[in-house]
Write an enzyme that holds these catalytic residues in place. Structure first.
Site, PDB file in Angstrom:
ATOM      1  CE  LYS A 289      49.811  24.242  28.464  1.00 31.31           C
ATOM      2  NZ  LYS A 289      50.268  25.578  29.253  1.00 31.31           N
ATOM      3  CB  ALA A 352      61.435  33.839  24.487  1.00 31.47           C
TER       4      ALA A 352
HETATM    5  P1  NAP Z   1      59.136  26.605  28.612  1.00 32.64           P
HETATM    6  O1  NAP Z   1      58.528  26.884  27.349  1.00 32.64           O
HETATM    7  O2  NAP Z   1      60.201  25.670  28.937  1.00 32.64           O
HETATM    8  O3  NAP Z   1      60.000  28.006  28.886  1.00 32.64           O
HETATM    9  C1  NAP Z   1      60.856  28.360  29.864  1.00 32.64           C
HETATM   10  C2  NAP Z   1      61.300  29.930  29.854  1.00 32.64           C
HETATM   11  O4  NAP Z   1      62.000  29.915  31.083  1.00 32.64           O
HETATM   12  C3  NAP Z   1      62.368  30.156  28.820  1.00 32.64           C
HETATM   13  O5  NAP Z   1      61.959  31.479  28.361  1.00 32.64           O
HETATM   14  C4  NAP Z   1      63.450  30.106  29.319  1.00 32.64           C
HETATM   15  O6  NAP Z   1      64.770  30.444  28.857  1.00 32.64           O
HETATM   16  C5  NAP Z   1      63.386  30.462  30.724  1.00 32.64           C
HETATM   17  N1  NAP Z   1      64.150  29.919  31.869  1.00 32.64           N
HETATM   18  C6  NAP Z   1      64.367  28.814  32.275  1.00 32.64           C
HETATM   19  N2  NAP Z   1      65.422  28.627  33.051  1.00 32.64           N
HETATM   20  C7  NAP Z   1      65.892  29.995  33.079  1.00 32.64           C
HETATM   21  C8  NAP Z   1      67.056  30.441  33.967  1.00 32.64           C
HETATM   22  N3  NAP Z   1      67.688  29.504  35.096  1.00 32.64           N
HETATM   23  N4  NAP Z   1      67.389  31.642  33.929  1.00 32.64           N
HETATM   24  C9  NAP Z   1      66.721  32.266  33.048  1.00 32.64           C
HETATM   25  N5  NAP Z   1      65.489  32.084  32.068  1.00 32.64           N
HETATM   26  C10 NAP Z   1      65.311  30.606  32.347  1.00 32.64           C
HETATM   27  O7  NAP Z   1      58.194  26.663  29.929  1.00 32.64           O
HETATM   28  P2  NAP Z   1      56.760  27.538  29.923  1.00 32.64           P
HETATM   29  O8  NAP Z   1      55.610  26.599  29.514  1.00 32.64           O
HETATM   30  O9  NAP Z   1      56.757  28.871  29.259  1.00 32.64           O
HETATM   31  O10 NAP Z   1      56.395  27.701  31.455  1.00 32.64           O
HETATM   32  C11 NAP Z   1      57.193  28.651  32.115  1.00 32.64           C
HETATM   33  C12 NAP Z   1      56.517  28.961  33.741  1.00 32.64           C
HETATM   34  O11 NAP Z   1      55.275  29.471  33.405  1.00 32.64           O
HETATM   35  C13 NAP Z   1      56.487  27.625  34.406  1.00 32.64           C
HETATM   36  O12 NAP Z   1      56.941  27.745  35.506  1.00 32.64           O
HETATM   37  C14 NAP Z   1      54.952  27.387  34.428  1.00 32.64           C
HETATM   38  O13 NAP Z   1      54.421  26.459  35.511  1.00 32.64           O
HETATM   39  C15 NAP Z   1      54.255  28.682  34.362  1.00 32.64           C
HETATM   40  N6  NAP Z   1      53.168  28.754  33.638  1.00 32.64           N
HETATM   41  C16 NAP Z   1      52.108  29.265  34.347  1.00 32.64           C
HETATM   42  C17 NAP Z   1      50.670  29.147  33.867  1.00 32.64           C
HETATM   43  C18 NAP Z   1      49.566  29.716  34.841  1.00 32.64           C
HETATM   44  O14 NAP Z   1      48.415  29.466  34.669  1.00 32.64           O
HETATM   45  N7  NAP Z   1      49.851  30.275  35.871  1.00 32.64           N
HETATM   46  C19 NAP Z   1      50.408  28.704  32.639  1.00 32.64           C
HETATM   47  C20 NAP Z   1      51.680  28.276  32.059  1.00 32.64           C
HETATM   48  C21 NAP Z   1      52.694  28.329  32.368  1.00 32.64           C
HETATM   49  P3  NAP Z   1      65.337  30.078  27.621  1.00 32.64           P
HETATM   50  O15 NAP Z   1      64.836  30.415  26.458  1.00 32.64           O
HETATM   51  O16 NAP Z   1      66.955  30.772  27.513  1.00 32.64           O
HETATM   52  O17 NAP Z   1      65.655  28.576  27.741  1.00 32.64           O
END
Ligand code: NAP
Length: 494
Positions: A289, A352
């Site tokens: 992305k 975040a």
């Molecule tokens: P990302 O950039 O990798 O961010 C992951 C986030 O999750 C960070 O804030 C991370 O915190 C936190 N995290 C991970 N493991 C954790 C834990 N054990 N405890 C607390 N916080 C934790 O991922 P992303 O692209 O933002 O995606 C996140 C989620 O959104 C995924 O499940 C994805 O499938 C979903 N999503 C859904 C849609 C939709 O259309 N519904 C669209 C996009 C994404 P840290 O900063 O501390 O690592």
């Protein structure tokens, strides 16, 4: 251009079980490949009976271990078994490029059958594949076949260039594995003699799909040279729901278009492929992305503001990028507040990461007052600074602060996602019942966090709403049309 056929590869250990498989899918297929190397020893002497019982044209394949099969006996034994089997009148026999001088070719032709002359490469796509394909047939009527395993996007590009070079030549050319998957569903577009598929519980080769998915989701019988191609790039990408959403939409509006998952490890190579195939638009998922942005000729303000792009559409010779996660996030939320404004709503965003950026950008744009709470405090602070809002770490103090930002609570971390659906980022938080709670995780459809919120009487929004919202916005950009029957697909995705 000849018609491309659907060939069901069957790999059961008995002839009877293989016949049952054929019966299950008879109405969807054109021919069958009997992988005789999977049969138990005792069955091999009865091979000749199979074609008549099958009632569809059958390819006889008795593949050696070295070519990716199961047969481990002597070569003379293999030839003897195939000669005996040919007494039953197989329509095709698959003979490897080094299997010559056995007399099998003459017997096949005398029985009205055809020789498929095959080569296999599990180590990538050979540079000289097109040249080798041109030399493969030993006689005029032989059908050259190559099954190769692309190991990266460069290999995929090489393979599609090979189709171009061999255009007009009767052939079977297959890319195996996840990288090769598009070649299997695009067989009619690529003008290859057939595509192999197998039953879901008994996949015969890497990258196979079942005949039902091939004909319904990927509309194999309707695809042709004029089909407009769309797709999604990511790594991994095979699990995505997007082909279901978009292909269903294309079908409903009567558009000759197909949406395909492209496993992609190199954006520059994919861009070359997109030009080669005149791909009209594509979705972008993790991990591309951010990386895709450098390849856009023009971009929407949503891309600049979030530093991420999930939708790319062709504009002339270049590509225009948009981030529809922003619209996809907002639409369900606006429906939930039923026309009232989000302005001034005290809103917590948990997380975040990449998705949180789109969420915060959208909320700030609507005038909400946002608090970002994240496991890594510095990351929360960085995002909060970019959008001029509050932040806290995901600890006891941070969770306490949520109480005063709880008109809306948006969960954007990966916590609660499969394979650990019992987890919640705020397991001890007590919902009051008046909050709108939105979890953007869509697998499982209702997370542990949402279950707790629903139980407390809160209004909840599931991640699939955002997934569909961003896809509907992509569909508009891809086709210029509204997504048809939005309620129908919502129900399907409940
Ligand atoms: P990302 O950039 O990798 O961010 C992951 C986030 O999750 C960070 O804030 C991370 O915190 C936190 N995290 C991970 N493991 C954790 C834990 N054990 N405890 C607390 N916080 C934790 O991922 P992303 O692209 O933002 O995606 C996140 C989620 O959104 C995924 O499940 C994805 O499938 C979903 N999503 C859904 C849609 C939709 O259309 N519904 C669209 C996009 C994404 P840290 O900063 O501390 O690592």
């Amino acid at each position: 251009m000849s018609k491309s056929r659907i060939c069901l590869s069957v790999i059961e250990t008995t002839l009877r079980a293989n016949l049952s498989r054929i019966d299950e899918y008879r109405h969807m297929i054109d021919l069958v490949e009997l992988r005789a190397d999977y049969l138990s020893r005792g069955e091999l002497t009865h091979l000749w009976r199979f074609p008549k019982k099958a009632g569809v044209p059958v390819i006889l394949t008795l593949r050696k271990k070295k070519d990716g099969g199961m047969f481990t006996g002597e070569e003379s034994g293999r030839i003897g078994l195939m000669k005996h089997a040919l007494e039953g009148g197989f329509s095709y026999i698959d003979l490897e490029e080094d299997c010559t001088g056995s007399g099998l070719e003459e017997i096949t032709v005398a029985g009205g059958g055809r020789v498929i002359r095959s080569l296999h490469d599990f180590s990538g796509v050979p540079d000289d594949l097109a040249q080798r394909m041109k030399r493969l047939a030993r006689a005029e009527k032989e059908l050259p076949k190559a099954a190769v395993m692309p190991l990266d996007t460069d290999d995929v590009l090489k393979l599609f260039s090979c189709y171009r070079e061999l255009d007009g030549m009767e052939k079977i050319l297959v890319g195996m594995g996840n990288y090769g998957f598009p070649t299997r569903i695009l067989a009619p577009y690529l003008d290859t003699y057939l595509t192999f598929c197998s039953v879901p519980e008994r996949l015969a080769a890497s990258g196979h799909i079942d005949p039902s998915t091939l004909t319904s989701l990927y509309r194999f019988r309707e695809v042709n040279r004029d089909t407009i191609l769309y797709g999604i790039i990511g790594n991994p990408v095979m699990h995505t729901f997007s082909p279901i959403i978009h292909n269903r939409g294309f079908k409903a509006i009567g558009l000759n278009a197909l949406y395909i998952p492209f496993q992609t490890d190199s954006i520059p190579s994919f861009i070359k492929l997109a030009h080669l195939l005149s791909i009209k638009g594509f979705s972008v998922t993790i991990p591309h992305k951010e990386g895709i942005i450098g390849f856009l000729a023009e971009k929407d303000v949503s891309v600049d503001a979030t530093g991420a792009c999930n939708t790319v559409v062709r504009e002339g010779d270049g590509f225009y990028g948009v981030n529809t996660d922003t619209i996809g996030f907002l639409e369900p939320l606006k429906r939930a507040v039923a026309g009232s404004s989000l302005k001034g709503k005290k809103t917590t965003v948990i997380g975040a990461g990449g998705a949180a950026k789109s969420v915060v950008y959208s909320l700030i744009g609507e005038g909400a007052e946002v608090l970002i709470v994240n496991r890594t405090g510095e990351r929360a602070q960085k995002l909060a600074d970019a959008f001029d809002c509050g932040w806290a770490s995901l600890d006891t103090g941070g969770i306490e602060r949520i109480k005063s930002y709880s008109d809306i609570i948006v969960q954007t971390t990966s916590v609660g996602m499969e394979p650990d659906p019992s987890a919640s980022p705020i397991p001890d938080y007590v919902f009051g019942g008046n909050e709108i709670v939105y979890d953007i995780v869509y697998n499982p459809p209702e997370t542990t966090l949402l279950k707790a919120a629903r139980k407390a009487g809160c209004r909840i929004i599931r991640g699939k709403e955002m997934l569909l919202g961003q896809a509907f916005a992509q569909f508009r950009l891809f086709t210029g049309r509204e997504y048809p029957d939005q309620e129908g697909i919502r129900k399907e995705f409940q």
